[in-house]
Design a protein around this motif. Sequence first.
Motif, short mmCIF file in Angstrom:
data_model
loop_
_atom_site.label_atom_id
_atom_site.label_comp_id
_atom_site.label_asym_id
_atom_site.label_seq_id
_atom_site.Cartn_x
_atom_site.Cartn_y
_atom_site.Cartn_z
N ASN A 251 0.84 -1.20 0.00
CA ASN A 251 0.00 0.00 0.00
C ASN A 251 0.87 1.25 0.00
O ASN A 251 1.39 1.66 1.04
CB ASN A 251 -0.93 0.01 1.22
CG ASN A 251 -1.83 1.25 1.24
OD1 ASN A 251 -1.97 1.93 0.23
ND2 ASN A 251 -2.43 1.52 2.38
N GLY A 258 -8.78 4.00 1.68
CA GLY A 258 -8.93 3.05 0.58
C GLY A 258 -9.06 3.75 -0.76
O GLY A 258 -9.46 4.91 -0.86
N VAL A 259 -8.69 3.04 -1.82
CA VAL A 259 -8.75 3.59 -3.18
C VAL A 259 -10.20 3.70 -3.62
O VAL A 259 -10.95 2.73 -3.60
CB VAL A 259 -7.94 2.72 -4.15
CG1 VAL A 259 -8.10 3.23 -5.58
CG2 VAL A 259 -6.47 2.70 -3.76
N THR A 392 -6.21 12.91 -3.63
CA THR A 392 -5.93 12.54 -5.02
C THR A 392 -4.44 12.63 -5.26
O THR A 392 -3.83 13.69 -5.07
CB THR A 392 -6.69 13.45 -6.00
OG1 THR A 392 -8.09 13.33 -5.78
CG2 THR A 392 -6.37 13.08 -7.44
N SER A 409 -7.38 8.27 -6.56
CA SER A 409 -8.18 8.97 -5.56
C SER A 409 -8.53 8.02 -4.43
O SER A 409 -8.98 6.90 -4.67
CB SER A 409 -9.45 9.54 -6.19
OG SER A 409 -9.14 10.53 -7.15
N THR A 410 -8.30 8.47 -3.22
CA THR A 410 -8.56 7.66 -2.03
C THR A 410 -9.50 8.41 -1.11
O THR A 410 -9.62 9.65 -1.17
CB THR A 410 -7.27 7.32 -1.28
OG1 THR A 410 -6.68 8.54 -0.80
CG2 THR A 410 -6.29 6.60 -2.19
N GLN A 491 -5.54 6.62 10.11
CA GLN A 491 -6.25 5.56 9.39
C GLN A 491 -6.66 4.43 10.32
O GLN A 491 -7.71 3.83 10.15
CB GLN A 491 -5.36 5.02 8.26
CG GLN A 491 -6.04 3.99 7.38
CD GLN A 491 -5.26 3.74 6.09
OE1 GLN A 491 -4.72 4.67 5.50
NE2 GLN A 491 -5.21 2.51 5.66
N ARG A 497 -14.29 3.40 5.08
CA ARG A 497 -14.98 4.06 3.98
C ARG A 497 -16.00 5.03 4.55
O ARG A 497 -16.25 5.04 5.76
CB ARG A 497 -15.68 3.01 3.10
CG ARG A 497 -16.67 2.16 3.86
CD ARG A 497 -17.27 1.09 2.97
NE ARG A 497 -16.26 0.19 2.48
CZ ARG A 497 -15.84 -0.88 3.15
NH1 ARG A 497 -16.34 -1.17 4.35
NH2 ARG A 497 -14.93 -1.67 2.65
N THR A 511 -13.65 14.29 -5.37
CA THR A 511 -12.80 13.56 -6.31
C THR A 511 -12.95 14.11 -7.72
O THR A 511 -11.97 14.36 -8.43
CB THR A 511 -13.13 12.07 -6.27
OG1 THR A 511 -12.85 11.56 -4.97
CG2 THR A 511 -12.30 11.31 -7.29
#
Length: 580
Positions: A251, A258-259, A392, A409-410, A491, A497, A511
Amino acid sequence: MYVEEASPVTAPAPAARFHHGEPETALRRGPLSAITRCLSGAVYTVPGFADRVITELLRDRHRAISPAVDYDVEPVLRHAFRARRLWLTQHAAVCAILLLAFVIAPGPALGLVCFGLLLTGAARWIGGWRPKAWQLVLAGLVALPLLYGLAGSLLYGPGGAPTGYPATPAEYPATDQGGTRSPYLMTLLIGVAVLIVTIAVRHTILRALTVELSPGHADRGAVVPSPRVEDRIARLSLAQRGNILLHSGDNPFLGAGGVLRAWSMAMELKPDGDGDRPVAVDPVELNRYVKRRLAALRAGDLREAEQMSGLTLRDQIVSAGVGGEGWPLVDTGALVPYSHATPAAMESVIRHPQASVRHFLRATVGANVTPVHSADGRMLIPGEHHSIAVSTFTHIAVEGGMLYVETVSTVLGPLGRRYRRIDGYPAGGAVGGRAVLESLRDVGENLALAPFRMAVTLYRMAVLARAMRRAETEVTEEDLGDFGARFDLRQATSAARPVTYLQRLDAEKYTKLIERRISEAVIGYLRDAGIDTSEYERRMNVYNNSSVFINGDNYGAAAAGAESQAVRHDGDGAKKGADD
């Protein structure tokens, strides 16, 4: 607030290419951010969190740390050490009181411990119920006589009683012939002693939550007595503001969540008109231009309500954390990863896309942080600081006469609810009465579990010390050491999410806004350089307008997007098509 860091292409380059940061520029004296406040308060309110923070961040000084956005690791660590010291002091004092009580009056001491265990077990069994003060008193009046009988049976046999006491509790005088206090009075004294200790610790914690960590304050925590720990905290404080991320594992965007989505595009750098010879493009200048265009989203000429609040721009070098002797991203003397790249080094990485390290322009924005004001300036809705963070990462490379643009973008979800308990404590409120009430509520648990919790804390401290010694040995013995970061505090305490549907919509909105600005910036720069951008524009048109929604039955061919085609085969082999 918007943070524009020193551009890697404009600042003067010092002699060293990579370094650990400048201490005089790393100090932050302003108020703590909301995320920092919440995490600093969580070390006092979330069981075991202080030990986890200390263990993960200090276990191996040879590991890198992920760049921190909108929070500060140093205050969290200092408050974690203070919280652990307070809890350990409380547990040790309670254990000392119980030990003395078992020597002087074993029956009352055992009865009180049994009561604490009973109350704690009932609360856990019910599912987290925490008794109120009056419920605790009522339960004590009912349960203590029964527990005295149990304690007497365990210590002196069935029907037995402590030496010097009458056979039944009703016949207990205030003192016996030897001057020993009655078991009820001894129980009261033991309970009061434990309560005084817990009230003192709770009062200190509540003061930290309501005063030292209240909004607008800049408390950074107490100094840690250990010089080795202080040195490690100082390194982390510098490294978290760096522009190099060495990651452990697969990662490369540790700390960003998360992506959400990713796309890339490659195009020929051919002139806009006749000629096939590639047009030279400076990737450093292109990156600089894209960064300026992103910064315009927070420009002062926009109305305050229209400015993209919380936007942060950062040039970042990303690389795997595994390296051997002589690796330039690691300080070979201290065997500690470098966290800062000089502007000259950043330029070199941008111009050499085939290297094992990669440059990204990171744009991060926290959604829903802008307060709502009325026309006369009054605040209607305060800014939300527990929402998502959208990042991003843009990589721009010029190679083989072609341009390559890649964006990832995450999204990082909001802080977990249990890490936001500090919001339940009013800033500057009276803490004396609350400290008494909370201590009464938790006295049974604190009394019954004090020996266990002290043993666990001491065990974790011993494990941490052993892990730190083992890390020092392993890094010198291995040919290829793993210096990469594997833990990010933000994190690890946040949802993976977005939690609500509106947060998902915010993630999509920010985004698309950032990606659209990046694409327009690249196209504008290439046009000014006389480069044909038709291929880039066509690709972006397909990417931005490729969604198809069909309501009801569809019996014919359907096509969407530029130059797309759809073909329907009839039963006799004939073809009918639809072009867009």
